[in-house]
Design an enzyme around this catalytic site. Structure first.
Site, short mmCIF file in Angstrom:
data_model
loop_
_atom_site.label_atom_id
_atom_site.label_comp_id
_atom_site.label_asym_id
_atom_site.label_seq_id
_atom_site.Cartn_x
_atom_site.Cartn_y
_atom_site.Cartn_z
CB CYS A 186 6.97 18.62 -1.46
SG CYS A 186 5.74 19.46 -0.46
CG HIS A 209 3.52 15.44 -1.44
ND1 HIS A 209 4.79 15.91 -1.16
CD2 HIS A 209 3.69 14.50 -2.41
CE1 HIS A 209 5.67 15.28 -1.91
NE2 HIS A 209 5.03 14.42 -2.68
#
Length: 335
Positions: A95, A171
């Site tokens: 990510c 994230h």
């Protein structure tokens, strides 16, 4: 802070492992350089006050690291915008690179050159759907190699465990303006998230700030597990261009004023050069494998009879610290 793919247990398997990436401007700046992109770098933002953004402008996009929760997007997920480069995340731990690429591959600015690797990747994937783009990224060895250059050396390789609801999973997502609208680019979604219109007289940073503040407010009091970074043009290039203009072009400034301005700009250049030197040094240390040295040191301490006394001394200090915590008034007890 390193980030995990929050859906590590559900993403499709793609050949080749991707390592966790630390949320650090020096790391992301070197990723940009490693991809072959020039004219861009990443700066950390410590506060959401407008002044913190102002001195970094132009800011082309923001990268936000947060503790991931499976929640509804803050805006409308669009799947009909072929003019926005968006790839679904199908790679565990990717990510960080995906958030960075989401900004770079949607960026059109004279200061920034994507370079051959990113230009070829964008051209290859331009007409593909987001899921297929994600798989193409998993197969892009040059990008993966740069990403994994920050893999930390480990002494033992353990079998990975799937994320549970109680795990702390983090994230990266990107925010940027595209054609008059503010978008959140999150590889875990089906498409870009359209957050708001940006008025002609509005600075997009004023529009995005409430969305980031709202995301932060979802956390409990005292939660600090988030990080915000800005993708900016390389300021050193800007300072050097300004120096060249002052040296070679007519200016309304007096000779003394021009000399002072050039001297000031040269100090700014030195500051940027020192920052980049520090980034390189820190990244060298990140990549260095200290494990052989540590093992050899422990071995030598053991052979000379020094290891156990050091251990016992450290153990005693820990016990004393625990006792002080227990006896201190109005102090929480260790859990």
């Amino acid at each position: 802070m390193a980030a995990e793919n929050p859906a590590a247990g559900t993403t499709e398997e793609v050949d080749g492992d991707w390592c966790l990436i630390e949320s650090d401007p020096g790391v992301f700046t070197e990723l940009i350089r490693g991809f072959g992109c020039t004219g861009a770098q990443v700066e950390e933002i410590w506060t959401l006050d407008a002044d913190a953004f102002h001195h970094l402008e132009p800011i082309h996009g923001l990268i936000f690291l947060f503790k991931w929760v499976d929640d509804k997007p803050a805006g409308r997920v669009v799947t009909d915008r072929s003019d926005i480069f968006f790839a679904r995340q199908v790679i565990s731990n990717a990510c960080a690179t995906q958030a960075l690429l989401s900004l770079l591959l949607n960026l059109r600015h004279a200061d920034i050159d994507l370079g051959q690797t990113l230009s070829d990747f964008k051209s290859l994937c331009q007409d593909l759907d987001p899921g297929t783009r994600g798989h193409c990224l998993g197969k892009e060895e040059k990008i993966r190699k740069v990403h994994n250059s920050f893999a930390r050396p480990v002494l033992f390789q353990l079998d990975p465990l799937p994320c549970s609801p109680d795990d702390f999973c983090y994230h990266f997502v990107g925010f940027m303006p595209i054609k008059g609208k503010l978008y959140e680019l999150d590889g875990m979604q089906e498409g870009p998230i359209e957050l708001a219109e940006i008025g002609q007289q509005q600075n997009w940073l004023d529009v995005v700030r409430p969305f980031i503040e709202a995301r932060m407010e979802r956390y409990s009091v005292g939660e600090i597990h988030f990080n915000l970074m800005a993708l900016v043009s390389d300021p050193q290039r800007s300072y050097e261009r300004q120096i060249q203009l002052l040296v070679h072009q007519p200016s309304p400034l007096s000779h003394a004023e021009r000399r002072l301005e050039i001297a000031t700009l040269r100090e700014f250049v030195k500051f940027e050069e020192e920052k980049k030197r520090r980034y390189r040094q820190e990244n060298t240390r990140r990549r260095h494998n200290y494990l052989p040295f540590i093992i050899e040191l422990l071995k030598q301490l053991g052979e000379t009879g020094q290891l156990m006394p050091i251990y016992e001394k450290a153990k005693q200090r820990a016990l004393q610290s625990e006792e002080r915590c227990k006896s201190a008034p109005n102090q929480p007890q260790p859990q």
